[in-house]
Motif scaffolding. Structure first.
Motif, PDB file in Angstrom:
ATOM      1  N   GLU A 321       0.850  -1.209   0.000  1.00  0.00           N
ATOM      2  CA  GLU A 321       0.000   0.000   0.000  1.00  0.00           C
ATOM      3  C   GLU A 321       0.886   1.260   0.000  1.00  0.00           C
ATOM      4  O   GLU A 321       0.630   2.212  -0.742  1.00  0.00           O
ATOM      5  CB  GLU A 321      -0.863  -0.052   1.255  1.00  0.00           C
ATOM      6  CG  GLU A 321      -1.821   1.086   1.443  1.00  0.00           C
ATOM      7  CD  GLU A 321      -2.530   0.993   2.802  1.00  0.00           C
ATOM      8  OE1 GLU A 321      -2.819  -0.131   3.260  1.00  0.00           O
ATOM      9  OE2 GLU A 321      -2.776   2.051   3.393  1.00  0.00           O
ATOM     10  N   ILE A 324       2.571   1.663  -3.399  1.00  0.00           N
ATOM     11  CA  ILE A 324       1.628   2.183  -4.403  1.00  0.00           C
ATOM     12  C   ILE A 324       1.473   3.693  -4.218  1.00  0.00           C
ATOM     13  O   ILE A 324       1.518   4.460  -5.170  1.00  0.00           O
ATOM     14  CB  ILE A 324       0.260   1.474  -4.288  1.00  0.00           C
ATOM     15  CG1 ILE A 324       0.395   0.009  -4.712  1.00  0.00           C
ATOM     16  CG2 ILE A 324      -0.795   2.173  -5.133  1.00  0.00           C
ATOM     17  CD1 ILE A 324      -0.789  -0.856  -4.359  1.00  0.00           C
ATOM     18  N   LEU A 325       1.337   4.088  -2.960  1.00  0.00           N
ATOM     19  CA  LEU A 325       1.189   5.527  -2.687  1.00  0.00           C
ATOM     20  C   LEU A 325       2.424   6.293  -3.157  1.00  0.00           C
ATOM     21  O   LEU A 325       2.321   7.369  -3.726  1.00  0.00           O
ATOM     22  CB  LEU A 325       0.950   5.760  -1.195  1.00  0.00           C
ATOM     23  CG  LEU A 325      -0.452   5.412  -0.711  1.00  0.00           C
ATOM     24  CD1 LEU A 325      -0.532   5.492   0.804  1.00  0.00           C
ATOM     25  CD2 LEU A 325      -1.481   6.371  -1.324  1.00  0.00           C
ATOM     26  N   ARG A 326       3.596   5.691  -2.925  1.00  0.00           N
ATOM     27  CA  ARG A 326       4.830   6.351  -3.370  1.00  0.00           C
ATOM     28  C   ARG A 326       4.843   6.471  -4.885  1.00  0.00           C
ATOM     29  O   ARG A 326       5.266   7.478  -5.430  1.00  0.00           O
ATOM     30  CB  ARG A 326       6.047   5.546  -2.896  1.00  0.00           C
ATOM     31  CG  ARG A 326       6.263   5.605  -1.422  1.00  0.00           C
ATOM     32  CD  ARG A 326       7.003   6.845  -0.985  1.00  0.00           C
ATOM     33  NE  ARG A 326       8.448   6.712  -1.176  1.00  0.00           N
ATOM     34  CZ  ARG A 326       9.228   7.678  -1.606  1.00  0.00           C
ATOM     35  NH1 ARG A 326       8.716   8.842  -1.898  1.00  0.00           N
ATOM     36  NH2 ARG A 326      10.528   7.498  -1.748  1.00  0.00           N
ATOM     37  N   SER A 327       4.358   5.428  -5.563  1.00  0.00           N
ATOM     38  CA  SER A 327       4.403   5.442  -7.027  1.00  0.00           C
ATOM     39  C   SER A 327       3.453   6.482  -7.620  1.00  0.00           C
ATOM     40  O   SER A 327       3.649   6.955  -8.722  1.00  0.00           O
ATOM     41  CB  SER A 327       4.089   4.060  -7.584  1.00  0.00           C
ATOM     42  OG  SER A 327       2.698   3.823  -7.529  1.00  0.00           O
ATOM     43  N   VAL A 328       2.408   6.827  -6.889  1.00  0.00           N
ATOM     44  CA  VAL A 328       1.484   7.836  -7.423  1.00  0.00           C
ATOM     45  C   VAL A 328       1.844   9.237  -6.914  1.00  0.00           C
ATOM     46  O   VAL A 328       1.088  10.174  -7.097  1.00  0.00           O
ATOM     47  CB  VAL A 328       0.001   7.523  -7.100  1.00  0.00           C
ATOM     48  CG1 VAL A 328      -0.442   6.257  -7.795  1.00  0.00           C
ATOM     49  CG2 VAL A 328      -0.226   7.458  -5.605  1.00  0.00           C
ATOM     50  N   GLY A 329       3.006   9.339  -6.296  1.00  0.00           N
ATOM     51  CA  GLY A 329       3.488  10.680  -5.970  1.00  0.00           C
ATOM     52  C   GLY A 329       3.544  11.010  -4.495  1.00  0.00           C
ATOM     53  O   GLY A 329       3.946  12.118  -4.132  1.00  0.00           O
ATOM     54  N   ALA A 330       3.138  10.082  -3.613  1.00  0.00           N
ATOM     55  CA  ALA A 330       3.191  10.390  -2.180  1.00  0.00           C
ATOM     56  C   ALA A 330       4.639  10.465  -1.732  1.00  0.00           C
ATOM     57  O   ALA A 330       5.446   9.632  -2.132  1.00  0.00           O
ATOM     58  CB  ALA A 330       2.461   9.317  -1.390  1.00  0.00           C
ATOM     59  N   ARG A 331       4.949  11.473  -0.963  1.00  0.00           N
ATOM     60  CA  ARG A 331       6.288  11.584  -0.416  1.00  0.00           C
ATOM     61  C   ARG A 331       6.367  10.731   0.861  1.00  0.00           C
ATOM     62  O   ARG A 331       5.331  10.443   1.460  1.00  0.00           O
ATOM     63  CB  ARG A 331       6.565  13.052  -0.051  1.00  0.00           C
ATOM     64  CG  ARG A 331       7.296  13.813  -1.124  1.00  0.00           C
ATOM     65  CD  ARG A 331       6.467  14.119  -2.349  1.00  0.00           C
ATOM     66  NE  ARG A 331       5.784  15.399  -2.290  1.00  0.00           N
ATOM     67  CZ  ARG A 331       4.829  15.769  -3.140  1.00  0.00           C
ATOM     68  NH1 ARG A 331       4.404  14.946  -4.091  1.00  0.00           N
ATOM     69  NH2 ARG A 331       4.273  16.948  -3.047  1.00  0.00           N
ATOM     70  N   PRO A 332       7.579  10.384   1.309  1.00  0.00           N
ATOM     71  CA  PRO A 332       7.668   9.573   2.537  1.00  0.00           C
ATOM     72  C   PRO A 332       6.939  10.218   3.713  1.00  0.00           C
ATOM     73  O   PRO A 332       6.341   9.535   4.530  1.00  0.00           O
ATOM     74  CB  PRO A 332       9.178   9.486   2.795  1.00  0.00           C
ATOM     75  CG  PRO A 332       9.790   9.651   1.451  1.00  0.00           C
ATOM     76  CD  PRO A 332       8.901  10.592   0.696  1.00  0.00           C
ATOM     77  N   HIS A 334       4.254  11.915   3.552  1.00  0.00           N
ATOM     78  CA  HIS A 334       2.823  11.631   3.377  1.00  0.00           C
ATOM     79  C   HIS A 334       2.487  10.286   4.015  1.00  0.00           C
ATOM     80  O   HIS A 334       1.482  10.140   4.708  1.00  0.00           O
ATOM     81  CB  HIS A 334       2.477  11.526   1.884  1.00  0.00           C
ATOM     82  CG  HIS A 334       2.292  12.849   1.212  1.00  0.00           C
ATOM     83  ND1 HIS A 334       2.855  13.146  -0.002  1.00  0.00           N
ATOM     84  CD2 HIS A 334       1.594  13.947   1.575  1.00  0.00           C
ATOM     85  CE1 HIS A 334       2.523  14.380  -0.359  1.00  0.00           C
ATOM     86  NE2 HIS A 334       1.753  14.889   0.589  1.00  0.00           N
ATOM     87  N   GLY A 416      10.842   1.939  -1.804  1.00  0.00           N
ATOM     88  CA  GLY A 416      10.603   2.643  -3.057  1.00  0.00           C
ATOM     89  C   GLY A 416       9.252   2.290  -3.634  1.00  0.00           C
ATOM     90  O   GLY A 416       8.254   2.231  -2.917  1.00  0.00           O
ATOM     91  N   LEU A 417       9.265   1.981  -4.944  1.00  0.00           N
ATOM     92  CA  LEU A 417       7.992   1.790  -5.632  1.00  0.00           C
ATOM     93  C   LEU A 417       7.669   0.335  -5.886  1.00  0.00           C
ATOM     94  O   LEU A 417       6.600   0.026  -6.380  1.00  0.00           O
ATOM     95  CB  LEU A 417       8.045   2.497  -6.993  1.00  0.00           C
ATOM     96  CG  LEU A 417       8.654   3.885  -7.012  1.00  0.00           C
ATOM     97  CD1 LEU A 417       8.704   4.395  -8.431  1.00  0.00           C
ATOM     98  CD2 LEU A 417       7.815   4.806  -6.155  1.00  0.00           C
TER      99      LEU A 417
ATOM    100  N   ILE B  54      14.037   7.332  -6.988  1.00  0.00           N
ATOM    101  CA  ILE B  54      13.996   6.735  -5.647  1.00  0.00           C
ATOM    102  C   ILE B  54      15.427   6.446  -5.194  1.00  0.00           C
ATOM    103  O   ILE B  54      15.769   6.655  -4.044  1.00  0.00           O
ATOM    104  CB  ILE B  54      13.187   5.417  -5.668  1.00  0.00           C
ATOM    105  CG1 ILE B  54      11.748   5.687  -6.081  1.00  0.00           C
ATOM    106  CG2 ILE B  54      13.255   4.687  -4.337  1.00  0.00           C
ATOM    107  CD1 ILE B  54      10.901   6.358  -5.047  1.00  0.00           C
ATOM    108  N   ALA B  82       5.947  12.621  -9.336  1.00  0.00           N
ATOM    109  CA  ALA B  82       4.485  12.737  -9.293  1.00  0.00           C
ATOM    110  C   ALA B  82       3.960  13.529 -10.485  1.00  0.00           C
ATOM    111  O   ALA B  82       2.915  13.193 -11.056  1.00  0.00           O
ATOM    112  CB  ALA B  82       4.064  13.413  -7.994  1.00  0.00           C
ATOM    113  N   PHE B 110      -1.701  13.988  -5.306  1.00  0.00           N
ATOM    114  CA  PHE B 110      -0.323  14.311  -4.893  1.00  0.00           C
ATOM    115  C   PHE B 110       0.385  15.233  -5.886  1.00  0.00           C
ATOM    116  O   PHE B 110       1.497  15.650  -5.627  1.00  0.00           O
ATOM    117  CB  PHE B 110       0.479  13.014  -4.713  1.00  0.00           C
ATOM    118  CG  PHE B 110      -0.046  12.156  -3.594  1.00  0.00           C
ATOM    119  CD1 PHE B 110       0.253  12.450  -2.270  1.00  0.00           C
ATOM    120  CD2 PHE B 110      -0.878  11.076  -3.854  1.00  0.00           C
ATOM    121  CE1 PHE B 110      -0.244  11.677  -1.228  1.00  0.00           C
ATOM    122  CE2 PHE B 110      -1.382  10.296  -2.829  1.00  0.00           C
ATOM    123  CZ  PHE B 110      -1.063  10.603  -1.507  1.00  0.00           C
TER     124      PHE B 110
END
Lengths: 421, 235
Positions: A321, A324-332, A334, A416-417, B54, B82, B110
């Motif tokens: 989860e 996935i959030l990281r891959s859609v642009g969430a920063r750590p 977040h 990472g992603l 990353i 993003a 985001f």
């Protein structure tokens, strides 16, 4: 805003563990608030029960014991005091007024108090509030008249002119009833939120009349019986009472009169200053209160650690989860904030449920607590102190949530992603 | 022809391990559909982590959309990813507890840039999501369903819509078809091509399944590209 929605959606997805966590926090918050509320209300209720009385006098025992049985109707007197002692001090030049108290009988679980008209005139509670009648008048015209406390009348559904039978003793088991001498309700007092509400008030002569034909704690039979009519014809003078309340001309005289009573040669007596005795009671209760408070704080801590465990255990299975959030642009941060929001949401829900449980508990327990312990637990809004306790729990949850948040932060940096689990 | 992605003398090794990637030159032109093949353990996933900012290479330069990633801070790289990149993974790439539309709209939550682009192009974010999902063959009756109620094929199409929303310049797909049968795979890739063309995005498709290679503009073998390929695989 979307992070809060995400946190809520994620919690909904794990609703079973989330609900258990919320429930654990709720129970701990309820316990903490209940301990606090009972403590405050007990003090308030005790402190409000008596005012303007300078001295309480009873048979020699402990000051707390005397305070409890004479004012709060908790426990029983170890001994009575003679009527002559009462008369002696009632006529003392420093004494402005004296109220005799005679306890020992009851009616359907409520205590009967034998007293004089001075009771209605001088007894004060709360902020020097005098007793007021909601209906009727004080007793006095006839021997067998009773003035009911507000709760007695409300709970037992009594109205003016109803006839009631008093029982001998205050035990809960089947009691000997004074059914040959019924009392008529002549007055009902306004509510006071003190033990007065749960008391039936009759005259001292009435108390005497009830027991005039009793011998060795048993009613007389056959010819020995004295009817109500016969009692009315008699000049009834009490031989003993349980305690007395004294109002003095000057407060400064309190210690002198107290010493005089304590050194009275007629019989061993004890005079106490209500405020001092209350302080003694608080200091007795203080240690227990602190212990209870600390225990409930630890229960809260256990609830929060339960939440921490639940979130930490879920972290590993939620790495995907996070990725996935990281891959859609969430920063750590977040991801970390998501964990903090989750903890705060769980705690907030727990606190809300805890407050709801507290009020549900109060609603259920207030009547039994009132009748068993004489403590009035009002359904009032949370106090600032209670709110600050809740705020403290929320703050503790915030601090605790840093642990999973930091782990998630580190994890999302290293994963990472592309976590594949 | 402008490059959306270009690597020069890139080297990367995990701490205390042998060199995993040593790529002298690699680039992807704007609008190109490139198939990057390589067996498992050949460093594909590490390369994707480098492309997404990353991880940073120990040596060499990585320029994406005119920006040298290694010169950006971690936060700026996150922002950059993003705004400019859409990702599509093998499977399980949706958040199961969100509905389809919410999953598609995640990148817009985001990235203000992608949200603005999607709203500008379709009128609103919801309309953008609806349009993309319908283009990818997912009827509106499915849009409010939870992601885990869909078949794997449907989930991959939702993931494609999510990667494409807000028209990022680069779509990176990491074996997105491995859970599909051949016919579904081909149909999915053709849909993906159409949508990438519509959005003007370049596509970097990473897979070990060579049967799909003929569909792409160009095929690159990571083993040939990577001078460190002979070294022991570390991931």
């Amino acid at each position: 805003m979307h992070l809060i929605r995400l946190a809520l959606a994620s919690l909904r997805n794990r609703r079973f563990t989330a609900l258990l966590t919320v429930f654990a926090i709720a129970l701990s918050a309820t316990l903490l608030l209940a301990v606090e509320r009972v403590r405050v209300e007990a003090r308030m209720s005790f402190a409000n029960t008596i005012s303007s009385t300078d001295l309480i006098v009873g048979a020699r025992s402990g000051s707390v014991n005397l305070l409890l049985y004479s004012v709060f109707r908790i426990g029983n007197a170890t001994n009575n005091i003679r009527w002559s002692s009462y008369q002696h001090f009632a006529e003392h030049p420093q004494v402005k007024w004296a109220i005799p108290l005679s306890l020992g009988d009851s009616h359907r679980g409520y205590r009967v108090l034998g007293t004089s008209a001075a009771y209605f005139e001088h007894y004060q509670y709360g902020r020097k509030q005098a007793l007021e009648l909601a209906k009727g008048r004080p007793f006095g015209e006839d021997l067998f008249e009773v003035v009911l406390g507000a709760e007695v009348a409300r709970k037992l559904g009594y109205q003016l002119n109803d006839e009631i039978v008093l029982a001998h003793g205050v035990a809960k088991v089947t009691l000997q009833k004074h059914d040959d001498k019924p009392f008529k309700v002549v007055g009902i007092l306004k509510p006071t939120a003190t033990p007065v509400d749960r008391t039936l008030h009759i005259s001292l002569a009435g108390i005497e009349a009830l027991h005039i034909d009793w011998q060795n704690g048993m009613p007389a039979y056959g010819n020995g019986k004295i009817s109500a009519e016969q009692a009315r014809e008699m000049a009834l003078q009490p031989k003993a009472i349980t305690a007395m309340l004294l109002g003095l001309n000057s407060r400064i005289a309190s210690f002198r009169v107290q010493r005089e009573i304590n050194e009275y040669s007629g019989e061993p007596l004890l005079a106490i200053l209500p405020g001092v005795a209350l302080q003694e009671l608080w200091s007795l209760m203080g240690t227990a209160e602190k212990a209870l408070f600390v225990v409930s704080l630890f229960v809260v801590l256990t609830g929060l650690i339960g939440m921490l465990t639940a979130i930490l255990t879920s972290l590993n299975e939620r790495r995907r989860e996070m990725a996935i959030l990281r891959s859609v642009g969430a920063r750590p941060w977040h991801v970390a904030l998501l964990l903090v929001l989750e903890s705060l949401t769980l705690t907030l829900l727990g606190l809300l449920l805890g407050v709801a449980l507290l009020y549900a508990g109060l609603l259920i327990a207030r009547e039994p607590v009132l009748s068993l312990y004489g403590i009035y637990l009002p359904l009032s809004a949370p106090t600032w102190y209670e709110l600050s306790l809740l705020g403290g729990i929320l703050l503790a949850a915030l601090v605790i949530s840093i642990v999973p948040a930091w782990r998630a932060y580190r994890q999302s940096l290293s994963d990472g992603l592309s976590i594949r689990v | 022809m402008s490059h959306v992605l270009s690597l020069t003398d890139l080297q990367f090794a995990w701490p205390n391990q042998a060199l995993l990637l040593d790529i002298p030159q690699f680039s992807l032109t704007r609008g190109e559909r490139l198939f990057l093949k390589g067996p498992s353990g050949s460093g594909k996933t590490t390369l994707l982590a480098l492309l997404g900012g990353i991880q940073l290479p120990q040596q060499g330069q990585l320029v994406t959309n005119g920006n040298t990633l290694s010169s950006l801070s971690a936060a700026a790289r996150d922002h950059f990813r993003a705004d400019h990149m859409g990702y599509l993974f093998q499977q399980f790439n949706l958040l199961p507890f969100l509905d389809i539309t919410s999953n598609v709209l995640l990148p817009c939550r985001f990235s203000k840039r992608r949200a603005a682009r999607a709203s500008e192009r379709y009128g609103s974010l919801e309309q953008a999501a609806r349009h993309l999902l319908e283009q990818l063959g997912l009827p509106s009756s499915l849009h409010s369903r939870r992601a885990d109620e869909l078949s794997i094929g449907q989930q991959q199409r939702v993931a494609a819509a999510r990667a494409l929303i807000g028209s990022p310049e680069l779509i990176i797909a990491d074996e997105p078809t491995s859970a599909l049968d051949y016919d579904s795979r081909e149909a999915f890739i053709r849909l993906l091509f159409a949508e990438c063309s519509g959005a003007g995005a370049s596509l970097l498709f990473v897979s070990h399944d060579q049967s799909l290679a003929p569909l792409f503009d160009r095929v690159v073998d990571l083993a040939e590209l990577n001078r460190a390929a002979g070294a022991p695989a570390c991931i």
